[in-house]
Motif scaffolding. Structure first.
Motif, mmCIF file in Angstrom:
data_model
loop_
_atom_site.group_PDB
_atom_site.id
_atom_site.type_symbol
_atom_site.label_atom_id
_atom_site.label_comp_id
_atom_site.label_asym_id
_atom_site.label_seq_id
_atom_site.Cartn_x
_atom_site.Cartn_y
_atom_site.Cartn_z
ATOM 1 N N LEU A 133 -4.299 -0.240 5.510
ATOM 2 C CA LEU A 133 -4.024 0.898 4.638
ATOM 3 C C LEU A 133 -5.149 1.180 3.655
ATOM 4 C CD1 LEU A 133 -0.306 -0.048 3.988
ATOM 5 C CD2 LEU A 133 -1.165 1.653 5.589
ATOM 6 N N GLY A 134 -6.218 0.431 3.766
ATOM 7 C CA GLY A 134 -7.352 0.622 2.854
ATOM 8 C C GLY A 134 -7.462 -0.515 1.872
ATOM 9 N N SER A 135 -6.632 -0.505 0.848
ATOM 10 C CA SER A 135 -6.671 -1.583 -0.140
ATOM 11 C C SER A 135 -5.642 -2.671 0.151
ATOM 12 C CB SER A 135 -6.445 -1.019 -1.548
ATOM 13 O OG SER A 135 -5.198 -0.370 -1.636
ATOM 14 N N VAL A 136 -4.843 -2.469 1.178
ATOM 15 C CA VAL A 136 -3.853 -3.458 1.600
ATOM 16 C C VAL A 136 -3.873 -3.534 3.126
ATOM 17 C CG1 VAL A 136 -1.427 -4.165 1.562
ATOM 18 C CG2 VAL A 136 -2.376 -2.897 -0.374
ATOM 19 N N HIS A 173 3.027 -10.151 6.426
ATOM 20 C CA HIS A 173 2.039 -10.673 5.487
ATOM 21 C C HIS A 173 1.219 -9.506 4.943
ATOM 22 C CE1 HIS A 173 2.558 -15.009 6.450
ATOM 23 N NE2 HIS A 173 3.011 -14.508 7.592
ATOM 24 N N LEU A 174 1.382 -9.202 3.666
ATOM 25 C CA LEU A 174 0.647 -8.133 2.997
ATOM 26 C C LEU A 174 -0.490 -8.770 2.209
ATOM 27 C CD1 LEU A 174 3.591 -7.014 3.502
ATOM 28 C CD2 LEU A 174 3.235 -5.567 1.515
ATOM 29 N N THR A 175 -1.714 -8.341 2.488
ATOM 30 C CA THR A 175 -2.889 -8.902 1.818
ATOM 31 C C THR A 175 -3.586 -7.820 1.011
ATOM 32 O OG1 THR A 175 -3.198 -10.484 3.624
ATOM 33 C CG2 THR A 175 -5.060 -10.130 2.139
ATOM 34 N N MET A 176 -3.650 -8.011 -0.299
ATOM 35 C CA MET A 176 -4.383 -7.084 -1.162
ATOM 36 C C MET A 176 -5.876 -7.383 -1.031
ATOM 37 S SD MET A 176 -1.879 -7.091 -4.518
ATOM 38 C CE MET A 176 -1.828 -8.895 -4.654
ATOM 39 N N CYS A 177 -6.657 -6.375 -0.660
ATOM 40 C CA CYS A 177 -8.050 -6.645 -0.292
ATOM 41 C C CYS A 177 -9.039 -5.747 -1.023
ATOM 42 C CB CYS A 177 -8.224 -6.508 1.219
ATOM 43 S SG CYS A 177 -7.571 -4.980 1.923
ATOM 44 N N ARG A 178 -8.791 -5.466 -2.300
ATOM 45 C CA ARG A 178 -9.772 -4.733 -3.100
ATOM 46 C C ARG A 178 -10.790 -5.724 -3.658
ATOM 47 N NH1 ARG A 178 -8.492 0.203 -5.340
ATOM 48 N NH2 ARG A 178 -10.552 0.082 -6.283
ATOM 49 N N GLN A 221 -4.598 2.084 -5.084
ATOM 50 C CA GLN A 221 -3.913 0.887 -4.616
ATOM 51 C C GLN A 221 -2.396 1.030 -4.718
ATOM 52 O OE1 GLN A 221 -5.869 -2.712 -5.276
ATOM 53 N NE2 GLN A 221 -4.065 -4.009 -5.091
ATOM 54 N N ILE A 222 -1.905 1.769 -5.716
ATOM 55 C CA ILE A 222 -0.464 1.983 -5.818
ATOM 56 C C ILE A 222 0.050 2.702 -4.586
ATOM 57 C CG2 ILE A 222 1.354 3.135 -7.155
ATOM 58 C CD1 ILE A 222 0.097 0.653 -8.476
ATOM 59 N N GLU A 223 -0.680 3.715 -4.139
ATOM 60 C CA GLU A 223 -0.307 4.461 -2.931
ATOM 61 C C GLU A 223 -0.259 3.526 -1.730
ATOM 62 O OE1 GLU A 223 0.327 7.321 0.058
ATOM 63 O OE2 GLU A 223 0.533 7.573 -2.117
#
Length: 449
Positions: A174-177, A187-192, A203-205
């Motif tokens: 999704l871009g930042s996730v 498994h959701l990975t935050m990748c900023r 990132q909220i979107e």
């Protein structure tokens, strides 16, 4: 024009906002136009003299008082008109955009906000405060408020469009996730990695879309949120959970009240806690689809990252990680942490963290009030897998629902968010915050020279 003149023309008609809605909306529109005409005669906010600033502030405040009185009398009628008798579920951005058209002067138009977004925070007029006034009244209403809460718990159009592909492949970028389904766990990975997972509108979107996908995919039983590996020189190769709000975006004026500060609390964080609303869908008893959530904290969970942990069912932290909520230092309110942290850690610890800026390290005793397990980095993956297995039980969802019902009744959350909408809007434009923003901008310019 002086301060007295700025208020002229508003007082005589102010009582008319309590009249019938047809008359009241005309009075409101005229009062707002009076202020717009005045502001148009003045220089841009950063170029005004002290007298001009006082004149502008007096006119804006007088009109804002008229708006508040208008909403005191008519908020339910206004909301019913905007939502066609509560048959339409408008999200926050849709609601304020529709209100700007249907009730001129009630909230700023998109054009006005787009102009504001081109300015640094310290040079804005503060029109978002009027959105806060409006949404505060809506949320405080026992009839309109619950309807808006439900609207924000519904899946986003983006998630619905992506769901078939995610259900088929078990993957989404999704871009930042990034997210991947494995053995029934999402498994959701935050990748900023460019900003240590500091949150902004983008990132909220992305994360709300990811939360929706995880909740709606029937093959997902348990959801896990973790930070990815960073490229920042200080943390290169290390996982980081979250650095909180993106201060660069805040100081630059691109953190919005509606699309960030309110959407975040009423959208994906509330969905993690409460589930996603599907109307008459899979669960006919409640209309909600919910799942258990695990958070895995590496390095730190600062600000918004620490706020997130308060809605998770199970929190696993690396042995050298820490949690903090420095929002008071920045001059803003740390989301719903003021509402939730005291319940989890008690009033003393809550005040030490929120008011005093205390860090809580994963290894200290008070951390056990906020973290369930602490492990060395090499053991984190195994701990997550064990946590997933524990939360697969058939009675987990029913019991988490009952726990959340007792610990956080939705009406108490709604009442908190009604006050938060107003107070956070005021904080964003308060003198101390704007002073910090100005000093940050000056320091940034000095470094560039």
């Amino acid at each position: 024009m002086n301060v007295t003149d700025a208020r002229a023309g508003l007082r005589d008609d102010q009582s008319d906002v309590h009249a019938d809605l047809a008359r009241a909306r005309v009075v409101l529109a005229e009062a707002a136009q009076h202020t717009e005409d005045l502001l148009a005669t003045l220089p841009e906010p950063e170029r005004r003299t002290l007298d001009q600033r006082a004149t502008a502030a007096a006119a804006i405040e007088a009109t804002r008082t008229t708006r508040a009185e208008f909403l005191d009398a008519h908020v339910d009628a206004v909301y019913d008109e905007l939502t066609e008798g509560r048959t339409r579920h408008l999200r926050l951005d849709e609601l304020v955009e529709t209100a700007a058209t249907a009730f001129p002067g009630l909230v700023p138009t998109n054009h006005r906000l787009e102009t504001e977004r081109t300015r640094p925070q310290a040079h804005k007029e503060g029109h978002e405060i009027d959105q806060g006034v409006f949404l505060s009244h809506v949320l405080r209403s026992p009839s309109a408020g619950p309807h808006l809460i439900d609207a924000m718990l519904r899946p986003t159009p983006r998630a619905l469009a992506l769901l078939p592909d995610f259900s088929r492949t078990g993957r989404a970028d999704l871009g930042s996730v990034r997210m991947e389904r494995s053995r029934g766990a999402a498994h959701l990975t935050m990748c900023r990695d460019d900003c240590l997972n500091a949150e902004d509108d983008r990132q909220i979107e992305d994360i709300e879309t990811a939360v929706d996908l995880a909740l709606l995919d029937p093959d997902v039983e348990v959801c896990v949120l973790r930070g990815g590996e960073m490229t920042h020189p200080r943390y290169r190769g290390k996982r980081v959970f979250s650095a909180g709000i993106n201060l660069k975006s805040l100081h630059g004026g691109s953190i919005s009240l509606v699309d960030f500060l309110l959407r975040r609390e009423l959208g994906y964080i509330h969905k993690i806690l409460r589930g996603v609303s599907v109307g008459n869908g899979a669960d006919r008893r409640t209309g909600m689809v919910e799942k258990p959530w695990i958070a895995a904290v590496d390095t730190f969970a600062i600000g918004g990252g620490a706020q997130l942990l308060l809605v998770f069912d199970h929190v696993i932290a690396a042995s050298d990680a820490y949690l903090s909520l420095p929002a008071a230092k920045e001059g803003i309110i740390p989301g719903a942490a003021n509402f939730r942290l005291g319940r989890a850690a008690g009033g003393r610890v809550s005040r030490q963290v929120i008011l005093g800026g205390r860090r809580i390290w994963a290894g200290e005793p008070d951390a056990r009030l906020l973290v369930d397990e602490v492990h060395e980095h090499d053991d984190m993956d195994l701990a997550i897998e064990r946590g997933i297995d524990r939360l697969r039980g058939p009675a987990v969802i029913a019991n988490r629902r009952m726990l959340n019902l007792v610990e956080e009744p939705v009406d108490q959350f709604r009442t908190y968010m009604a006050e938060f909408a107003l107070q956070q809007a005021l904080r964003m434009y308060s003198a101390d915050v704007l002073d910090k923003v100005g000093r940050f901008s000056a320091a940034k310019e000095a470094r560039a020279e």
